[in-house]
Design a protein around this motif. Structure first.
Motif, PDB file in Angstrom:
ATOM      1  N   ASP A 163      42.740  91.616 -28.628  1.00 28.84           N
ATOM      2  CA  ASP A 163      41.867  91.041 -27.608  1.00 28.84           C
ATOM      3  C   ASP A 163      40.690  90.324 -28.270  1.00 28.84           C
ATOM      4  OD1 ASP A 163      39.268  91.600 -25.682  1.00 28.84           O
ATOM      5  OD2 ASP A 163      41.072  91.115 -24.550  1.00 28.84           O
ATOM      6  N   LEU A 207      34.749  89.943 -25.026  1.00 28.40           N
ATOM      7  CA  LEU A 207      34.006  89.282 -23.961  1.00 28.40           C
ATOM      8  C   LEU A 207      33.136  88.136 -24.464  1.00 28.40           C
ATOM      9  CD1 LEU A 207      32.740  92.057 -21.504  1.00 28.40           C
ATOM     10  CD2 LEU A 207      34.146  90.064 -20.963  1.00 28.40           C
ATOM     11  N   ASP A 224      35.177  85.066 -24.784  1.00 33.67           N
ATOM     12  CA  ASP A 224      35.533  84.574 -23.448  1.00 33.67           C
ATOM     13  C   ASP A 224      34.372  83.808 -22.823  1.00 33.67           C
ATOM     14  OD1 ASP A 224      38.095  85.526 -23.443  1.00 33.67           O
ATOM     15  OD2 ASP A 224      37.634  87.362 -22.346  1.00 33.67           O
ATOM     16  N   ILE A 225      33.172  84.343 -22.958  1.00 30.98           N
ATOM     17  CA  ILE A 225      31.995  83.678 -22.400  1.00 30.98           C
ATOM     18  C   ILE A 225      31.787  82.326 -23.072  1.00 30.98           C
ATOM     19  CG2 ILE A 225      29.482  83.812 -22.167  1.00 30.98           C
ATOM     20  CD1 ILE A 225      29.847  86.893 -22.081  1.00 30.98           C
ATOM     21  N   GLU A 280      41.234  93.881 -11.644  1.00 31.20           N
ATOM     22  CA  GLU A 280      41.399  94.033 -13.093  1.00 31.20           C
ATOM     23  C   GLU A 280      42.321  95.193 -13.452  1.00 31.20           C
ATOM     24  OE1 GLU A 280      37.510  94.330 -14.717  1.00 31.20           O
ATOM     25  OE2 GLU A 280      37.152  92.157 -14.655  1.00 31.20           O
ATOM     26  N   SER A 304      30.273  88.317 -16.986  1.00 35.97           N
ATOM     27  CA  SER A 304      30.801  88.729 -18.287  1.00 35.97           C
ATOM     28  C   SER A 304      29.670  88.990 -19.272  1.00 35.97           C
ATOM     29  CB  SER A 304      31.736  87.655 -18.841  1.00 35.97           C
ATOM     30  OG  SER A 304      32.870  87.487 -18.009  1.00 35.97           O
ATOM     31  N   ASP A 308      28.297  92.377 -18.691  1.00 37.33           N
ATOM     32  CA  ASP A 308      29.171  93.403 -19.263  1.00 37.33           C
ATOM     33  C   ASP A 308      29.056  93.446 -20.786  1.00 37.33           C
ATOM     34  OD1 ASP A 308      30.073  94.082 -16.747  1.00 37.33           O
ATOM     35  OD2 ASP A 308      31.849  92.801 -16.843  1.00 37.33           O
ATOM     36  N   ALA A 309      28.992  92.257 -21.399  1.00 40.40           N
ATOM     37  CA  ALA A 309      28.926  92.190 -22.862  1.00 40.40           C
ATOM     38  C   ALA A 309      27.618  92.750 -23.383  1.00 40.40           C
ATOM     39  CB  ALA A 309      29.096  90.747 -23.319  1.00 40.40           C
TER      40      ALA A 309
END
Length: 260
Positions: free
Chosen positions: A38, A41, A44-45, A104, A199, A202-203
């Protein structure tokens, strides 16, 4: 992350974010094939922010007009379009806030993504075949904007494609291919910005320091690819229609079913 993973994932994100072909389906497929861990995050951001910058730059003149009209409290086509975008954004905010955890945990399987990729590809084909009036995004009514917003909320199901389902809804409501694409891309601005903010929150709770060079490369490549895709799609969609994307999505969904 190694450099190859950074480059490939950034390009995949940039290319697929604004085309009606499902970015989540591609990211799942790439991860399965390459066996990569993975990406995290923070990455991804970064790539989503790259896509956001691309759409902001592409629509800079329209956005400047909207900002000018809003600041001077003018009631014109620009402020009307802003209102339609705001109305169409409400459903995805509500559904995302209420159903984020369930989506999710329950809907991120490869089988669900594959099925959504195929089903909503057929919906796009049907909408493109039966489209009627050739109106642009400025002709949308409040109710029509709300309906497109409901469609965008469905795109929270992985594999649906936010661009694909909003273009499908806009075509069914009588917009031209170009008008449907433009409204879909404008809707992406608050959608991507909101998702990036969530996100980021969360990160912020994580303890790992981000690899800033990976984020910079991902951001830049995503922005460049996304801008190129927006420009190419709007320029070519009247001639190509949606059939190439439909066929591609069906093939992609079938490939994902093999993994499922």
């Amino acid at each position: 992350m190694d450099l190859l993973q950074v480059v490939v994932l950034a390009i995949v994100q940039g290319v697929t974010e604004f085309l009606p072909i499902s970015s989540s389906a591609h990211l799942v497929l790439v991860s399965h094939v390459a066996g990569w861990p993975d990406q995290g995050l923070a990455f991804d951001i970064a790539v989503h922010l790259g896509s956001l910058v691309a759409v902001l730059v592409y629509f800079r003149r329209e956005l400047a007009g909207i900002a000018g009209s809003a600041l001077h409290l003018r009631r014109d086509a620009s402020t009307a379009l802003l209102g339609r975008v705001a109305i169409a954004t409400v459903p995805v905010v509500v559904v995302g806030a209420l159903g984020k955890q369930w989506i999710e945990s329950e809907l991120r399987s490869t089988g669900v993504i594959a099925a959504a990729t195929i089903v909503f590809a057929l919906a796009l084909w049907w909408a493109d075949r039966r489209r009627g009036a050739e109106r642009d995004e400025n002709a949308l009514t409040v109710l029509q904007a709300a309906l497109i917003g409901v469609a965008q909320a469905i795109a929270l199901v992985p594999g649906t494609s936010r661009a694909g389902i909003t273009i499908t809804a806009a075509l069914l409501l009588g917009l031209s291919r170009e008008g449907a694409a433009r409204f879909s891309f404008l809707l992406a601005i608050p959608a991507i910005a909101g998702a990036a903010l969530l996100s980021a929150a969360d990160a912020a709770t994580g303890g790992d320091a981000p690899a800033w060079d990976d984020l910079a490369i991902g951001f830049t490549l995503s922005a460049l690819c996304a801008y190129g895709c927006i420009a190419a799609f709007i320029a070519l969609v009247h001639r190509t229609g949606m059939t190439p994307y439909v066929l591609y999505r069906i093939a992609l969904g079938a490939l994902l079913l093999l993994f499922a």
